[in-house]
Design a protein around this motif. Structure first.
Motif, PDB file in Angstrom:
ATOM      1  N   PHE A 145      49.841  46.730  39.718  1.00 35.82           N
ATOM      2  CA  PHE A 145      50.220  48.110  40.032  1.00 35.82           C
ATOM      3  C   PHE A 145      48.977  48.999  40.093  1.00 35.82           C
ATOM      4  CE2 PHE A 145      51.375  52.384  38.526  1.00 35.82           C
ATOM      5  CZ  PHE A 145      52.224  52.761  39.548  1.00 35.82           C
ATOM      6  N   LEU A 146      48.068  48.832  39.137  1.00 41.24           N
ATOM      7  CA  LEU A 146      46.832  49.611  39.104  1.00 41.24           C
ATOM      8  C   LEU A 146      46.013  49.362  40.362  1.00 41.24           C
ATOM      9  CD1 LEU A 146      44.787  51.413  37.558  1.00 41.24           C
ATOM     10  CD2 LEU A 146      43.861  49.304  36.605  1.00 41.24           C
ATOM     11  N   ARG A 147      45.955  48.124  40.815  1.00 43.17           N
ATOM     12  CA  ARG A 147      45.213  47.792  42.027  1.00 43.17           C
ATOM     13  C   ARG A 147      45.809  48.512  43.240  1.00 43.17           C
ATOM     14  NH1 ARG A 147      43.982  41.573  42.502  1.00 43.17           N
ATOM     15  NH2 ARG A 147      46.199  41.532  42.931  1.00 43.17           N
ATOM     16  N   ARG A 148      47.126  48.563  43.307  1.00 39.18           N
ATOM     17  CA  ARG A 148      47.780  49.281  44.413  1.00 39.18           C
ATOM     18  C   ARG A 148      47.516  50.781  44.342  1.00 39.18           C
ATOM     19  NH1 ARG A 148      52.990  46.253  43.362  1.00 39.18           N
ATOM     20  NH2 ARG A 148      52.633  44.273  44.387  1.00 39.18           N
ATOM     21  N   VAL A 149      47.571  51.333  43.125  1.00 44.93           N
ATOM     22  CA  VAL A 149      47.323  52.764  42.945  1.00 44.93           C
ATOM     23  C   VAL A 149      45.903  53.113  43.384  1.00 44.93           C
ATOM     24  CG1 VAL A 149      47.015  54.574  41.186  1.00 44.93           C
ATOM     25  CG2 VAL A 149      49.053  53.123  41.156  1.00 44.93           C
ATOM     26  N   VAL A 150      44.945  52.265  43.050  1.00 47.21           N
ATOM     27  CA  VAL A 150      43.552  52.514  43.435  1.00 47.21           C
ATOM     28  C   VAL A 150      43.418  52.490  44.954  1.00 47.21           C
ATOM     29  CG1 VAL A 150      41.230  51.508  43.393  1.00 47.21           C
ATOM     30  CG2 VAL A 150      42.525  51.750  41.271  1.00 47.21           C
ATOM     31  N   LEU A 151      44.035  51.529  45.613  1.00 44.33           N
ATOM     32  CA  LEU A 151      43.956  51.427  47.067  1.00 44.33           C
ATOM     33  C   LEU A 151      44.621  52.626  47.745  1.00 44.33           C
ATOM     34  CD1 LEU A 151      43.093  49.803  49.532  1.00 44.33           C
ATOM     35  CD2 LEU A 151      45.271  48.593  49.395  1.00 44.33           C
ATOM     36  N   VAL A 152      45.794  52.997  47.270  1.00 44.35           N
ATOM     37  CA  VAL A 152      46.497  54.152  47.837  1.00 44.35           C
ATOM     38  C   VAL A 152      45.707  55.438  47.573  1.00 44.35           C
ATOM     39  CG1 VAL A 152      48.595  55.562  47.626  1.00 44.35           C
ATOM     40  CG2 VAL A 152      48.777  53.084  47.801  1.00 44.35           C
ATOM     41  N   SER A 153      45.090  55.535  46.411  1.00 43.98           N
ATOM     42  CA  SER A 153      44.270  56.707  46.098  1.00 43.98           C
ATOM     43  C   SER A 153      43.086  56.808  47.047  1.00 43.98           C
ATOM     44  CB  SER A 153      43.774  56.654  44.656  1.00 43.98           C
ATOM     45  OG  SER A 153      44.859  56.677  43.766  1.00 43.98           O
ATOM     46  N   PHE A 154      42.457  55.677  47.346  1.00 47.10           N
ATOM     47  CA  PHE A 154      41.363  55.682  48.320  1.00 47.10           C
ATOM     48  C   PHE A 154      41.845  56.237  49.652  1.00 47.10           C
ATOM     49  CE2 PHE A 154      39.774  53.292  52.028  1.00 47.10           C
ATOM     50  CZ  PHE A 154      38.540  53.922  52.157  1.00 47.10           C
ATOM     51  N   ILE A 155      42.974  55.744  50.127  1.00 47.81           N
ATOM     52  CA  ILE A 155      43.491  56.167  51.428  1.00 47.81           C
ATOM     53  C   ILE A 155      43.838  57.657  51.415  1.00 47.81           C
ATOM     54  CG2 ILE A 155      45.414  55.903  53.050  1.00 47.81           C
ATOM     55  CD1 ILE A 155      45.410  52.886  52.260  1.00 47.81           C
ATOM     56  N   ILE A 156      44.531  58.105  50.399  1.00 42.73           N
ATOM     57  CA  ILE A 156      44.952  59.505  50.325  1.00 42.73           C
ATOM     58  C   ILE A 156      43.742  60.434  50.257  1.00 42.73           C
ATOM     59  CG2 ILE A 156      46.089  61.218  48.847  1.00 42.73           C
ATOM     60  CD1 ILE A 156      48.184  59.014  48.232  1.00 42.73           C
ATOM     61  N   PHE A 157      42.797  60.131  49.375  1.00 44.68           N
ATOM     62  CA  PHE A 157      41.615  60.986  49.245  1.00 44.68           C
ATOM     63  C   PHE A 157      40.782  60.967  50.519  1.00 44.68           C
ATOM     64  CE2 PHE A 157      42.843  60.949  44.898  1.00 44.68           C
ATOM     65  CZ  PHE A 157      42.246  62.049  44.300  1.00 44.68           C
ATOM     66  N   GLU A 158      40.697  59.809  51.166  1.00 46.19           N
ATOM     67  CA  GLU A 158      39.930  59.703  52.410  1.00 46.19           C
ATOM     68  C   GLU A 158      40.560  60.549  53.514  1.00 46.19           C
ATOM     69  OE1 GLU A 158      36.772  58.472  54.740  1.00 46.19           O
ATOM     70  OE2 GLU A 158      37.067  58.106  52.604  1.00 46.19           O
TER      71      GLU A 158
END
Length: 168
Positions: free
Chosen positions: A71-84
């Motif tokens: 779950f943490l790995r998914r949150v990190v990936l989604v956070s990258f996309i959203i912030f980008e």
């Protein structure tokens, strides 16, 4: 095996280059707005996206059955996309607001393409949410992820084309 030698270090280097990109754009916007040492929101979001990309690259290849880690790995990936996407949107808005001052430096057709690209990325993200939050749809999710990243990276290619050649 190869990801440890090529892909992961490449992602770390990319994260550093992204920080440099957002820092330099922050300086550029401050120069044309006649402000000094202001930290623009797009730069903060951009550096945060680079940070999440670095974390994501460190987590790649780590195999575990711990659900919270996945779950943490998914949150990190989604956070990258959203912030980008937020950073990219805010940057093109800043450039568009300064279009009169940047007229002799920029190719505004390319700026409009960047605006269109960001709009498409936001639209695809919004319409993909129902598919992403449900289980299954694995092939769709993988295809979306890879194509979405191509769109995100295309933004940086367009940055190269944005500048008129007599100012490079």
């Amino acid at each position: 095996f190869p990801q440890y030698l090529v892909f992961k270090p490449g992602m770390a280097i990319t994260s550093i280059l992204l920080c440099f990109y957002w820092y330099k754009n922050n300086l550029l916007i401050n120069y044309f707005k006649n402000t000094e040492n202001k930290k623009n929101a797009f730069a903060i979001f951009g550096v945060m996206s680079a940070f999440f990309l670095l974390i994501h690259s460190m987590l790649l290849g780590v195999e575990t059955d711990i659900k919270i880690f996945k779950f943490l790995r998914r949150v990190v990936l989604v956070s990258f996309i959203i912030f980008e996407i937020i950073a990219q949107t805010m940057l093109v808005v800043n450039f568009y607001k300064l279009k009169d001052r940047l007229n002799s430096y920029f190719n505004f057709f390319i700026l409009k393409l960047k605006i269109l690209l960001v709009f498409i990325l936001i639209t695809v993200a919004i319409f993909s949410i129902p598919f992403l939050i449900t289980s299954g749809n694995v092939h769709f999710k993988h295809g979306l992820e890879w194509n979405y990243f191509i769109g995100v990276i295309l933004f940086y290619l367009l940055t190269n084309l944005l500048w008129k050649k007599n100012y490079l």
